[in-house]
Design an enzyme around this catalytic site. Structure first.
Site: not given
Ligand code: NAD
Length: 428
Positions: A116-117
């Site tokens: 994720a980011k």
């Protein structure tokens, strides 16, 4: 034209150079390894992308609305993991590419985590501490339904630090009603952080470098000159560890440019200068160089540790080093990779070289869940084992398939991830 930091951007995934580059690399690796086309199709897009508006009361009492993102690319191997970035260039497409890189990174080093980011498009250097606190708390509140110790666990990235993580942890905990330290990693020690996390990415870069030097039969001593782009969390700690193992840091930069001294830099003096002046520009420690020039300086090792797309087809042929250790995410484009490979420059790709951060984040998460904390020595030993093992597996793939290190790192990652995806099957 880039949208301003207070404007909603076109919600498209494919706009950024980093997205184009990352998907290009992914498809290239998929072809080389004959990846199942259904797996390739699934991994092209993120599982989920959240876009939020983040209204913040500024110190002058006006309200400005910032745009925030959290992109969860793949969660096959476990909860999603990835940093939170505060930078004027943050957009949906770049965040998606960075989330994709996190999926591949966690898989290549063997962590039970997905990718994720997140981030907010803002200039944190132009905001007060109180404004940043309000921004962080509102952003956390807006994404709080989607994060959590078993869902998605944020960490620091460009423009954020352990204070940001402490505010995120507190905001999430206030909403739940009791302390949930494991919602983030990269926290201060006093609220459940891990020893060794602050400098883990830089330390991991150096561990990967040590393995590469062994593999290439290069002695890491005072004759080895190193250039580092970026003087933040990753660049600073990598530079200090490079000195510790006996090499010479001859140039380092921040957003304003860099300082070059072929006799070697005094990092303490430089850090003090930046603290006092807010910039590296004007430091008497050496000659000023721009961020473009620093990459082309004569050296043995180059560590890009700032932002993406720094080594491109335009400058790759002028790069003079023997080894590139990618502290930053996505600093080299696909076209540049080919040029560097032909020039016999050995690249330790980002998903391996900078995996020390997410690895110790994983350790922090594990320690938090167990409520049992390790010594710094234990953290570093475990980090060394994971980094050297990942490096060797990628080299093995590169030799087996006769591909460059970047392609090998993607293939090593995708082999594991695709097997896991096939075991789990396709829903519904
Ligand atoms: P940071 O904010 O602490 O430092 C960033 C550095 O880059 C600063 O010196 C800043 O001045 C410089 N910079 C910013 N914009 C620039 C520009 N346009 N040109 C040149 N320099 C610029 O961030 P960080 O955590 O050190 O992250 C650096 C890189 O490492 C990023 O690509 C990040 O994604 C990657 N990374 C970070 C971690 C982590 O644990 N922090 C882990 C893995 C990868």
């Amino acid at each position: 034209m880039k949208p301003s930091q207070h404007e909603l951007t076109k919600s498209e995934w494919e706009n950024s150079e980093l997205f184009k580059n990352t998907t290009h690399l992914f498809h290239h690796a998929a072809r080389k390894m004959n990846l199942d086309p259904n797996i390739e199709e699934r991994l092209k897009w993120p599982k989920r992308a959240i876009v939020v508006s983040v209204p913040v009361r500024l110190d002058d009492l006006t309200i400005k609305t910032f745009i925030g993102y959290r992109v969860q690319h793949n969660m096959t191997l476990g909860p999603a993991k990835g940093g939170i970035r505060y930078h004027p260039d943050v957009d949906l497409s770049e965040t998606t590419a960075l989330a994709m890189l996190m999926t591949f990174k966690c898989s290549v080093v063997g962590l039970p985590l997905g990718g994720a980011k997140g981030g907010v498009r803002c200039d944190p250097t132009a905001m007060s501490r109180n404004e940043l606190q309000r921004l962080t708390r509102r952003y956390t509140s807006e994404i709080s339904n989607f994060i959590g110790p078993t869902k998605d666990v944020p960490a620091p990235d460009i423009g954020t630090d352990q204070q940001t993580m402490a505010w995120m942890m507190d905001t999430y905990s206030q909403e739940v009603g009791f302390a949930i330290p494991d919602v983030v990693t990269g926290k201060p020690i006093e609220i459940g952080g891990s020893l060794g996390r602050t400098d883990a990415t830089g330390r991991g870069v150096v561990y990967a470098l040590m393995e590469a030097a062994k593999y290439l039969d290069i002695a890491l001593d005072e004759n080895i000159n190193v250039v580092v782009q970026g003087f933040g969390k990753v660049g600073n700690s990598a530079a200090r560890k490079i000195e510790k193992i006996g090499c010479k840091v001859v140039a380092i930069s921040d957003v304003s440019g860099g300082i070059y001294n072929k006799k070697g830099l005094n990092l303490d003096a430089l850090e003090k200068y930046v603290k006092d002046n807010g910039t590296m520009k004007g430091s008497p420690d050496g000659d000023f160089v721009t961020n473009e020039e620093i990459l082309e300086l004569p050296c043995h090792i180059l560590v890009p540790a700032a932002i993406s797309n720094q080594i491109t087809e335009k400058n790759a042929s002028r790069i003079q080093c023997k080894i590139i250790a990618e502290g930053a995410n996505g600093p080299t484009t696909f076209e540049a990779d080919q040029i560097l490979h032909d020039k016999n420059v050995f690249t330790i790709p980002d998903i391996v070289a900078n995996a020390g951060g997410v690895t110790v984040s994983y350790f922090e998460w594990v320690q938090g869940i167990q409520k049992l904390f390790w010594s710094e020595k234990e953290v570093n030993n475990r980090l060394w084992n994971i980094m050297s093992d990942a490096f060797r597996r990628v080299v093995q793939t590169a030799e087996e398939l006769k591909v460059d290190m970047r392609t090998a790192s993607y293939i090593t990652s995708l082999r594991k991830l695709s097997r896991a995806m096939l075991w789990r099957g396709f829903f519904p």
